[in-house]
Design an enzyme around this catalytic site. Structure first.
Site, mmCIF file in Angstrom:
data_model
loop_
_atom_site.group_PDB
_atom_site.id
_atom_site.type_symbol
_atom_site.label_atom_id
_atom_site.label_comp_id
_atom_site.label_asym_id
_atom_site.label_seq_id
_atom_site.Cartn_x
_atom_site.Cartn_y
_atom_site.Cartn_z
ATOM 1 C CG ASN A 242 -1.883 1.158 1.226
ATOM 2 O OD1 ASN A 242 -1.874 2.010 0.340
ATOM 3 N ND2 ASN A 242 -2.743 1.206 2.232
ATOM 4 C CB CYS A 317 2.626 18.422 -10.279
ATOM 5 S SG CYS A 317 1.940 19.348 -8.886
ATOM 6 C CB CYS A 341 -19.705 -0.082 -5.134
ATOM 7 S SG CYS A 341 -20.811 -0.950 -6.263
#
Length: 555
Positions: A242, A317, A341
């Site tokens: 992660n 960026c 979801c």
């Protein structure tokens, strides 16, 4: 286990086998001795340094991985020999069967060493091919690179085999990342680094790439296995981590570094993550390493997506123009609700993945134009493009620093002179290309000639007009019935179109505009008259008046 304990165990094994022949008292005493040995061994293991044990386990894991790779390489060679050598006789078939058994044994050994399932070697369809040292343009069914190398033959790419020197990192192996990794693998990229922390679930089956048998495996392991089966020439490194945690950030950054120095070892990073926290992490790492990367995303309703090229110092960026959720400082994890979801369509994700890999190939191999931002709206079939400049008010201090450095470099005298030289070279190349025939072979002799004005014609007149001069509307039937006058008119019209010679076998002719020959006029009962147009109109009006009076009593 130390050497002393191992030797003790070896010395006691024969005694334990013969303990059944000893008297009961001896057996009890022997059991006590063994118990004491076990207790001493346990105390010794507990006293070992945990760091030393971890180091030894890591070395053992490396040795196992090395042995596994050797076994897989041997398996690939053996399998390739079996699948490509057709049996010529019964003896040959027996030998092939024996080789197949050896291959299965090697496969089982590789699976046992690697902790995975052995690849199938039964049948032509299940056999895995060996590695190919050099890409070939030979057009044969057994060459997996012939259609890729055709891009080079057609002039699209200068040297396609350079893709084997490229390393690409794909962060996020989900609906977009897994398909992008597969596309890069099929294109023959040299090295592929894949990152994810999640496992494959049945809920992922509405997307591409993963299969039901992958459920329960980590996405990186499942992807690595499948990608190596598709193309064993690609070196795949999988990282289950992660990257949004502090430790994950450092591990992700170190995995991109070259072993020779602090520079990045990858040519391009592809962001295929589904949250802004991970995107900001990738943005920060790429800024620190000055690493070019591409960001991608699919909308929550699954009907739109985008890709974006980010070059530190040259383009914006990710934090220069942040999404609203990022600019507002809201924790996006608080926006998720139980039982709700985002939508997911394999079509949209496949299109976005294709756009992403297409841009990556153009960027790495230097062909075509790479859009700084390319969007996709499936409801309107709309592909918007734009260019996002760096923001002087970017919240990322490193981004502002790199932008200032790039601006100073771009405005330096050396950079200005280099751009002028490039523009001159491009202009010369364009002029040379314009002077070169587009098609060197011209089997049919097709050519384009400039228009030439006939002698005595005005500069504005067309020399090759094919439009005939219309006959005046006031021309009488007598004029149309005069064959000699009609022929002269046709010759005059045809003379206007003879500004250049025709190719052999072609004829040029124009019909007479509104012209009818005398025979046709005679057959239709049309003859010339002496009266004027006014006389004819008066006669027509009188005829209509007479007809109207005779027909008034009908019905």
């Amino acid at each position: 286990m130390n050497d002393e304990a191992m030797q003790a165990s070896k010395s006691e094994l024969p005694l334990s086998d013969s303990s059944s022949s000893l008297p009961p008292s001896s057996s009890v005493s022997r059991a006590k001795e063994l118990t004491g040995e076990l207790q001493r061994l346990q105390d010794h293991v507990e006293s070992l340094n945990a760091a030393v044990m971890q180091e030894n386990v890591a070395k053992l894991s490396q040795q196992v991985a090395h042995i596994t790779e050797k076994l897989k390489s041997t398996l690939a060679k053996v399998t390739g020999t079996v699948s490509h050598d057709p049996p010529a006789a019964a003896g040959t078939a027996s030998a092939a069967s024996s080789s197949g058994g050896a291959a299965e044994t090697a496969a089982a050994a590789a699976a046992a060493a690697g902790g995975g399932s052995a690849p199938s070697t039964s049948g032509a369809g299940g056999a895995t091919r060996g590695k190919i040292d050099k890409m070939s343009a030979e057009v044969v069914d057994s060459n997996p690179y012939s259609r890729l190398m055709a891009l080079q033959r057609m002039g699209i790419v200068q040297d396609y085999e350079r893709i084997r020197e490229k390393t690409v990192a794909v962060v996020g192996v989900g609906g977009v990342g897994s398909v992008a990794a597969e596309m890069l693998t099929r294109c023959g990229v040299g090295r592929l680094l894949i990152y994810d922390y999640d496992k494959v679930e049945l809920a992922n089956m509405n997307r591409l790439f993963f299969r039901p048998e992958h459920c329960g495996m980590t996405k990186t392991d499942a992807a690595r296995k499948t990608l190596q089966e598709i193309n064993p020439d690609v070196e795949v490194e999988s990282y289950t981590m992660n990257i949004t945690t502090l430790q994950g950030f450092e591990s992700f950054k170190s995995s991109l570094l070259s072993p020779d120095g602090p520079s990045s070892r990858v040519d391009l990073v592809l962001s295929c993550v589904d949250n802004y926290e991970a995107r900001i992490t990738i943005n920060q790492v790429c800024l620190e390493l000055r690493q070019t990367w591409m960001e991608s995303g699919v909308s929550e309703d699954a009907v739109a997506g985008h890709i974006q090229l980010l070059v530190p110092g040259s383009t914006a960026c990710f934090q220069c123009v942040p999404p609203l959720v990022v600019a507002s400082g809201i924790d996006e994890r608080t926006l998720k609700r139980e039982g709700v979801c985002a939508a997911s369509l394999p079509t949209t994700m496949g299109i976005v993945a294709g756009m992403l890999v297409q841009a990556a190939l153009k960027h790495m191999l230097g062909f075509g134009a790479v859009s700084k931002y390319l969007g996709y709206n499936s409801l309107k079939d709309f592909f918007p493009t734009m260019e996002i400049k760096p923001s002087v008010a970017c919240v990322n201090e490193l981004c502002r620093t790199l932008t200032a450095e790039e601006e100073a470099r771009r405005n330096s005298p050396e950079a200005i002179a280099a751009r002028a030289a490039e523009e001159a070279a491009a202009a010369a190349a364009a002029a040379a290309a314009a002077a070169t025939p587009l098609h060197e072979e011209n089997e049919w002799g097709i050519e384009v000639l400039p228009d030439e004005l006939p002698s005595g014609a005005a500069p504005g007149a067309s020399s090759s007009s094919s439009t005939p001069t219309p006959t005046p509307a006031s021309a009488s039937a007598a004029d149309l019935s005069n064959p000699q006058q009609q022929q002269q008119q046709q010759q005059g019209q045809q003379g206007q179109g003879q500004g250049q010679a025709l190719a052999e076998g072609l004829e040029f002719s124009l019909p007479a505009d509104r012209g009818v020959d005398a025979a046709t006029l005679e057959a239709e009962g049309i003859r010339g008259v002496e009266g004027s147009m006014e006389d004819l109109m008066a006669q027509l009006a009188a005829a209509q008046a007479t007809g109207g009076g005779s027909g008034s009593g009908g019905n």
